[in-house]
Design a protein around this motif. Structure first.
Motif, PDB file in Angstrom:
ATOM      1  N   MET A   1       0.826  -1.205   0.000  1.00  0.00           N
ATOM      2  CA  MET A   1       0.000   0.000   0.000  1.00  0.00           C
ATOM      3  C   MET A   1       0.864   1.260   0.000  1.00  0.00           C
ATOM      4  O   MET A   1       0.630   2.195  -0.770  1.00  0.00           O
ATOM      5  N   GLU A   2       1.860   1.272   0.869  1.00  0.00           N
ATOM      6  CA  GLU A   2       2.738   2.429   1.004  1.00  0.00           C
ATOM      7  C   GLU A   2       3.455   2.726  -0.313  1.00  0.00           C
ATOM      8  O   GLU A   2       3.503   3.871  -0.778  1.00  0.00           O
ATOM      9  N   ASN A   3       4.003   1.685  -0.926  1.00  0.00           N
ATOM     10  CA  ASN A   3       4.718   1.862  -2.190  1.00  0.00           C
ATOM     11  C   ASN A   3       3.775   2.244  -3.328  1.00  0.00           C
ATOM     12  O   ASN A   3       4.119   3.062  -4.197  1.00  0.00           O
ATOM     13  N   THR A   4       2.597   1.646  -3.329  1.00  0.00           N
ATOM     14  CA  THR A   4       1.613   1.950  -4.368  1.00  0.00           C
ATOM     15  C   THR A   4       1.183   3.409  -4.314  1.00  0.00           C
ATOM     16  O   THR A   4       1.112   4.092  -5.347  1.00  0.00           O
ATOM     17  N   LEU A   5       0.921   3.919  -3.125  1.00  0.00           N
ATOM     18  CA  LEU A   5       0.492   5.309  -2.991  1.00  0.00           C
ATOM     19  C   LEU A   5       1.593   6.277  -3.413  1.00  0.00           C
ATOM     20  O   LEU A   5       1.314   7.348  -3.959  1.00  0.00           O
ATOM     21  N   LYS A   6       2.834   5.899  -3.181  1.00  0.00           N
ATOM     22  CA  LYS A   6       3.944   6.732  -3.653  1.00  0.00           C
ATOM     23  C   LYS A   6       3.932   6.829  -5.173  1.00  0.00           C
ATOM     24  O   LYS A   6       4.128   7.913  -5.744  1.00  0.00           O
ATOM     25  N   VAL A   7       3.710   5.706  -5.834  1.00  0.00           N
ATOM     26  CA  VAL A   7       3.659   5.690  -7.297  1.00  0.00           C
ATOM     27  C   VAL A   7       2.461   6.490  -7.793  1.00  0.00           C
ATOM     28  O   VAL A   7       2.559   7.275  -8.748  1.00  0.00           O
TER      29      VAL A   7
END
Length: 279
Positions: free
Chosen positions: A60-66
Motif C-alpha cells: 500500500m505504502e509503495n503503491t500510494l507513492k507511485v
C-alpha cells in the motif's frame, strides 16, 4: 456509462465473494471506473473457521507513492476492512491529499470489525480505536449496529435497541464534522422490526428504512449493500432513497441465492447482476 472514478480500499479474498471480490463487479456493472487498494490478502471468508491473511501495508505504502507521482485522482474513495493503525494513517493522508485536488471527493467508510454483539474472530480490541480515526475522514459512514455500538462505546453487546438509544448512537456518530450515517442491521427491542437507520447531513434529516428480514447468514451482504448504496448515491439519489434501493437489491440477491449449498462463499454475483437494473 458513469465515468466517476472510485477507489476501493479493503481486503481481497482468494475464495469467496466478499470485500473487493464482491464490490468490484457491482461498481463495474453499474458503469463506474473502479480501482482497488488491497489492505490484506485473505485465503477465504472467515466463516470457514480457518484462514491465512497477509498484511499488505508495504505494498500500500509503495503503491500510494507511485500514484502520487502519476497524479492519479478519484471522485470517490470507499474504505472497508483495515488491518492496522499504520494503514489508517496512510489512507487518511492520501484522502487529505485527494481532497486538496478534488474538493468534491466523496469518502465512504465501512468500519468492518464486528457483528452480532461482538468483535469478529481474530479482531483485536485496538481495532475500535483506529476505526474511530478512519471514520473521521469520511463524508458517510456505514457501520452495522454492533460496529456502531463499539465506535460510540454505547450499548456494546446489545442486539436490539429502542428509538431513543438509536438516536443517541446516530448523534454520536455524526461527530463535529456532521457526517452522514447509515446503520444497518438495526432491530427494535419492542417490535423486533428490522431496519436501516441513519442521518443525512445534506437534508439534515433522520430516517428509518424498514426491510424484510431473511433468517440466513450470507457473507458479503454488507459489502454488496455498501456498493449499491454508494452507486445509487453517486447517481444522484437522496441518501434515504439510495438506502431503500440498496436494501431491496440485497434482499433480491439473497433470495435468488437461497438454494446455494455453499453459503460461506457468499453470493456468486456475476450470475445475478444481469437481473439487477441500472436505473
Amino acid at each position: 456509462m458513469n465515468k466517476k472514478k472510485i477507489l476501493l480500499v479493503s481486503d481481497l479474498p482468494g475464495y469467496g465473494k466478499v470485500a473487493l471480490s464482491a464490490m468490484f463487479p457491482i461498481f463495474s456493472h453499474l458503469g463506474f471506473t473502479t480501482y482497488n487498494l488491497p489492505t490484506a490478502l485473505v485465503s477465504n471468508t472467515f466463516n470457514y473457521g480457518d484462514y491465512a491473511m497477509l498484511d499488505t501495508f508495504s505494498y500500500m505504502e509503495n503503491t500510494l507513492k507511485v500514484w502520487r507521482k502519476l497524479n492519479f485522482r478519484h471522485d470517490c474513495i470507499c474504505t472497508g476492512f483495515v488491518v492496522s493503525s499504520k494503514q489508517v494513517k496512510i489512507i487518511c493522508e492520501y484522502i487529505r491529499e485527494q481532497r486538496a485536488l478534488n474538493p468534491k471527493l466523496y469518502v465512504v467508510a465501512d468500519p468492518i470489525m464486528a457483528d452480532d454483539g461482538k468483535l469478529y474472530n481474530g479482531i483485536a480490541v485496538d481495532t475500535v480505536d483506529y476505526m474511530r480515526s478512519m471514520i473521521e475522514a469520511a463524508d458517510l459512514i456505514v457501520p452495522n449496529f454492533t460496529e456502531a455500538t463499539f465506535l460510540t462505546g454505547r450499548f456494546v453487546g446489545a442486539r436490539t435497541i429502542d428509538a431513543g438509544g438509536l438516536r443517541e448512537i446516530i448523534d454520536r456518530l455524526r461527530g463535529r464534522k456532521e457526517r452522514s450515517v447509515v446503520i444497518t442491521s438495526v432491530v427494535d427491542d419492542v417490535t423486533g422490526a428490522h431496519s436501516v437507520s441513519g442521518y443525512d447531513r445534506e437534508s439534515d434529516a433522520y430516517f428509518t428504512v424498514p426491510f424484510d428480514y431473511l433468517p440466513c447468514s450470507v457473507p458479503g451482504t454488507g459489502d454488496i449493500f455498501l456498493s449499491f448504496l454508494v452507486s445509487y448515491k453517486l447517481q444522484g439519489f437522496a441518501l434515504q432513497d439510495a438506502v431503500k434501493k440498496a436494501a431491496e437489491t440485497v434482499f433480491r440477491l439473497i433470495w435468488l441465492n437461497k438454494d446455494n449449498p455453499d453459503t460461506f462463499s457468499g453470493i456468486p454475483l456475476e450470475e445475478y447482476l444481469h437481473q439487477i437494473g441500472e436505473d
